[in-house]
Design an enzyme around this catalytic site. Structure first.
Site, PDB file in Angstrom:
ATOM      1  N   SER A   1      58.199 -31.761 -65.178  1.00  0.00           N
ATOM      2  CA  SER A   1      57.015 -32.869 -64.690  1.00  0.00           C
ATOM      3  C   SER A   1      57.604 -33.116 -63.044  1.00  0.00           C
ATOM      4  O   SER A   1      56.901 -33.149 -62.584  1.00  0.00           O
ATOM      5  CB  SER A   1      57.121 -34.202 -65.252  1.00  0.00           C
TER       6      SER A   1
ATOM      7  N   HIS B   1      52.043 -28.711 -67.260  1.00  0.00           N
ATOM      8  CA  HIS B   1      52.942 -30.115 -67.343  1.00  0.00           C
ATOM      9  C   HIS B   1      51.371 -30.491 -68.135  1.00  0.00           C
ATOM     10  O   HIS B   1      50.283 -31.070 -67.744  1.00  0.00           O
ATOM     11  CB  HIS B   1      53.148 -30.346 -65.710  1.00  0.00           C
TER      12      HIS B   1
ATOM     13  N   GLU C   1      48.397 -29.638 -65.789  1.00  0.00           N
ATOM     14  CA  GLU C   1      49.219 -29.374 -64.362  1.00  0.00           C
ATOM     15  C   GLU C   1      49.418 -27.877 -64.519  1.00  0.00           C
ATOM     16  O   GLU C   1      50.230 -27.495 -65.095  1.00  0.00           O
ATOM     17  CB  GLU C   1      50.136 -30.284 -63.592  1.00  0.00           C
TER      18      GLU C   1
ATOM     19  N   ASN D   1      52.460 -36.715 -60.078  1.00  0.00           N
ATOM     20  CA  ASN D   1      53.399 -37.507 -60.353  1.00  0.00           C
ATOM     21  C   ASN D   1      54.016 -37.648 -58.309  1.00  0.00           C
ATOM     22  O   ASN D   1      54.214 -38.902 -58.135  1.00  0.00           O
ATOM     23  CB  ASN D   1      54.406 -36.688 -60.921  1.00  0.00           C
TER      24      ASN D   1
END
Ligand code: 3HC
Length: 717
Positions: A412, A433, A445, A483
């Site tokens: 991540s 991800h 992702e 993120n």
């Protein structure tokens, strides 16, 4: 004009074939072709009737979505469908593939519906902020009853041929669709001059009159599953009209009025933006469309935890055999049993049959030996975030897995290039991800390492499509897209807490804005201890926004996992209860950091958290980490619970207006002095010209400028 309808006569039957690749939407050329085709068939005395079908894999995928918001050309859909419905000769819809939205509505004006075995039907307009506006809300309830029709229209679900037959949407399933449809027309035209019209079938709607239950249940369902959306209420009102209007045409009139209201509602534009955004995101701007993709016949997963198990389910659900490796026999046993339980849960909820479960779960195998993934075409590592561990695993994989296989890391936030560098095949290494729970969350992702080859990227994107994911490419940069944006958002939520707001106020304000879960509920779910433990290990002081969370951890308040965090939780329940005992901690931490607590409005909460997303997003676009603004919207809607009806944070900024966004950033920059609100370069530029995100494509030459910190951004929250 876009699209056409071919006309030919076979054995006394006119065959009208809609041809508008790839999925035959009802564009202007198709509507004109339908009007002309029916006119020609009616004028030809040798023609007994009409078979309407689609070229290629689709019957008709609905109205042409790209036409909404523009002035339509050529005949209207209403005119084309009237022509079909009132044709003096029998008309069969020969449904060869998808009949969705206006496609199913076209089939519903035909006298008969015959489907091929691979056909499926549905009214998914609700996903576009619309309602079925070509008679679907009036005709479908007449065929299947208002309750079933509402379920189909409020979920937008696809119904496959067999089920559609049992529901009465179609009349027959045939293997040799055109040949059998011709025979069908020959038969019915010799038997009668009158052919059924769905508009005349009133029994099921009359039966529903006088009882509110169906509509009340539909309203409850819409409130639960489509919170904040405008179209569901409109659909329910249309069905109410179908039930209560004596004259079919009155119901149609109401449908038309409610459809226009949806069309002009900003939610329609936002949701169509996401429809096209998801499809655009699946394409990589500098990789040619015709790039070959590897055939993925078997997948391997390293790690049988929540992520590994969820990813394995995605492959199995897509019919791809998958083998899970874990180094610990007990973990593996537990992981496999969680997967089995998840499938059992689906059987109990009626989402799959026992046989389906057996065949899908049968695709998941497991062992402790890396050799067992040696023949896989892709192996995804899904262990916890630790670069050393991941590098060790990639070294082993590089040795044992066949040389042309793709190796992917479900990181991540770690540096995919560092992971690729320990292998002899960096061009075959990529980040994938997934979001937890991976078998449910749609976002994927795909992290493009500096050496990931075009073929690797194209293959992983095509795997994403097979797994039914919304795949978005990110360059290999800290936090990737999602993120990185989340970091500023949660930091603002925490700062608001330090400045005087309380967790439930922040969560309620953002949930009223439409977020599926407020930031403090989310932090409690993820676990407050992750960042705290990482900081303790490395001996780093928490940044200001993390101070309250760390203080809670010092008092053993880790979040949902131990029943107390920002909220309190009763055993076995995920429902958050306020934790007044925390309020002294908030006050103490605020005072210790020289922050005077004050009353904070809901408007300020929403503005600061959402502006943090937008401002960071602007940098992500300008740096070229994300390919285009809509990609960021796709990420936020599918991975972070941003309301689809607002079209994602970047679309929301466009809808707000860039000058207004800039003014607000300046206002909060002044108030907080935080860099989070220092207006991004791109926003300043766009505000000058009243421009929008998406006006200019992202840069493609920024890879070398990205500096990667080894720490995971998620770990810093
Ligand atoms: N109008 C315009 N373009 C459409 C379209 C439509 N209805 N449906 C699909 N497309 C385009 C896509 O944008 C994509 O274009 P691209 O190649 O340039 O990216 C291309 O067709 C292929 O689409 P997919 O990648 O989605 O192809 P799949 O094979 O994965 O899926 C599908 C096929 C299931 C038909 C899917 O495309 C789909 O669900 N389409 C939308 C169906 C829909 O929502 N219909 C309702 C429209 S609104 C309506 O009918 C209003 C009426 O009630 C008045």
């Amino acid at each position: 004009m876009k699209g056409t309808v071919h006309y030919e006569v076979k054995e006394g039957v006119a065959i009208l074939t809609v041809d508008n690749p790839p999925v035959n939407p009802l564009s202007d050329g198709v509507r004109a072709g339908l009007v002309d085709g029916i006119t020609q068939a009616e004028n030809d005395s040798n023609v007994l009737g009409v078979v309407l079908t689609g070229a290629g894999r689709s019957f008709i995928a609905g109205a042409d979505i790209s036409e909404f918001g523009k002035t339509p050309e050529g005949p209207s859909l209403d005119e084309a469908l009237r022509k079909l419905e009132f044709c003096s000769k029998p008309v069969v819809a020969a449904i060869n593939g998808s009949a969705l939205g206006g496609g199913l509505e076209t089939a519903l004006v035909c006298n008969y519906r015959i489907a091929g075995p691979a056909a499926f039907v549905g009214l998914p307009e609700v996903n576009l902020g619309l309602l079925p506006g070509a008679g679907g809300t009036q005709r479908l309830p007449r065929l299947v009853g208002p309750a079933e029709a509402l379920k189909m229209m409020l979920t937008g679900m696809h119904v496959h041929a067999k089920k559609a037959l049992s529901m009465g949407i179609i009349d027959e399933i045939c293997e040799d669709l055109i040949k059998d449809s011709i025979k069908f027309i020959q038969k019915v035209s010799s038997e009668s001059e009158n052919h059924p019209k769905v508009r005349d079938l009133n029994e099921k709607v009359i039966e529903a009159r006088g009882s509110d239950n169906i509509l009340l249940e539909a309203k409850a369902m819409a409130a639960k599953t489509r919170k904040g959306q405008f179209a569901p209420g409109q659909i329910i009102k249309c069905v109410e009209a179908a039930i209560n209007c004596d004259d079919f045409n009155d119901g149609m009139k109401k449908e038309g009025e409610y459809f226009i209201e949806c069309l002009v509602n900003p939610q329609r534009e936002a949701m169509i933006h996401i429809f096209f955004g998801e499809r655009a995101a699946s394409k990589i701007s500098d990789i040619p469309r015709e790039t070959p993709v590897k055939d993925i016949k078997k997948a391997g997963i390293i790690g049988s935890g929540t992520m590994g198990g969820g990813i394995a389910m995605c492959f199995a659900n897509a019919g791809i055999p998958v083998h899970i490796i874990d180094q610990d026999a007990d973990n593996l046993k537990r992981g496999m049993s969680v997967i089995e339980k998840n499938y059992e849960f689906m059987v109990n909820r009626g989402k799959m049959t026992e046989e389906m479960k057996d065949s899908v779960f049968g695709l998941v195998t497991s062992s402790l030996d890396y050799q067992d993934v040696s023949d896989c075409d892709i192996v995804i590592e899904a262990v916890y975030e630790n670069l050393d561990l991941k590098e060790k695993i990639f070294r082993t994989l590089d040795e044992v897995v066949k040389k042309d296989a793709i190796l992917a890391s479900n990181t991540s936030g770690l540096n995919v290039d560092s992971i690729a560098a320990v292998t002899n095949r960096p061009e075959l290494v990529v980040g994938t991800h997934f979001f937890s729970p991976a078998n449910i969350m749609r976002l994927l992702e795909v992290v493009r390492g500096s050496q990931s080859s075009d073929e690797t990227m194209a293959t992983v994107m095509s795997v994403g499509k097979k797994l039914k994911k919304a795949s978005v490419v990110s360059l290999n940069a800290p936090g990737f897209i999602g993120n990185r944006m989340l970091f500023g958002y949660t930091a603002q939520a925490n700062m608001l807490l330090l400045e005087g707001a309380l967790p439930h106020q922040v969560d309620q304000a953002l949930e009223s804005f439409g977020m599926s879960m407020g930031p403090f509920r989310m932090l409690d779910l993820v676990g407050l201890d992750l960042g705290w433990r990482a900081r303790k290990l490395s001996g780093t002081e928490p940044a200001l926004p993390s101070k309250i969370g760390d203080q809670l951890c010092e008092l053993d308040r880790f979040g949902q996992k131990n029943g107390k965090g920002f909220y309190n939780y009763n055993e076995g329940s995920r429902a958050p209860n306020p934790a007044p005992e925390n309020e002294d901690i908030y006050k103490t931490v605020s005072a210790a950091n020289g922050i005077e607590r004050r009353e904070i409005s809901d408007e300020e909460i929403v503005d600061r958290c959402i502006l943090a997303l937008i401002n960071e997003g602007a940098d992500i676009i300008e740096e070229g980490v994300g390919q285009r603004a809509a990609d960021l919207d796709v990420v936020y809607i599918n991975g972070y619970g941003f309301p689809i009806w607002r079209g994602g944070p970047m679309h929301h900024a466009n809808a707000t207006g860039m000058t207004e966004v800039l003014n607000k950033l300046n206002k909060y920059h002044e108030l907080t002095k935080s860099d989070t609100f220092k207006p991004a370069n791109l926003i300043q530029k766009l505000a000058e010209t009243d421009g929008k995100f998406g006006d200019a494509p992202a840069k493609e030459d920024r890879k070398e400028k990205l500096s990667f910190s080894e720490s995971s951004v998620a770990g810093n929250l």
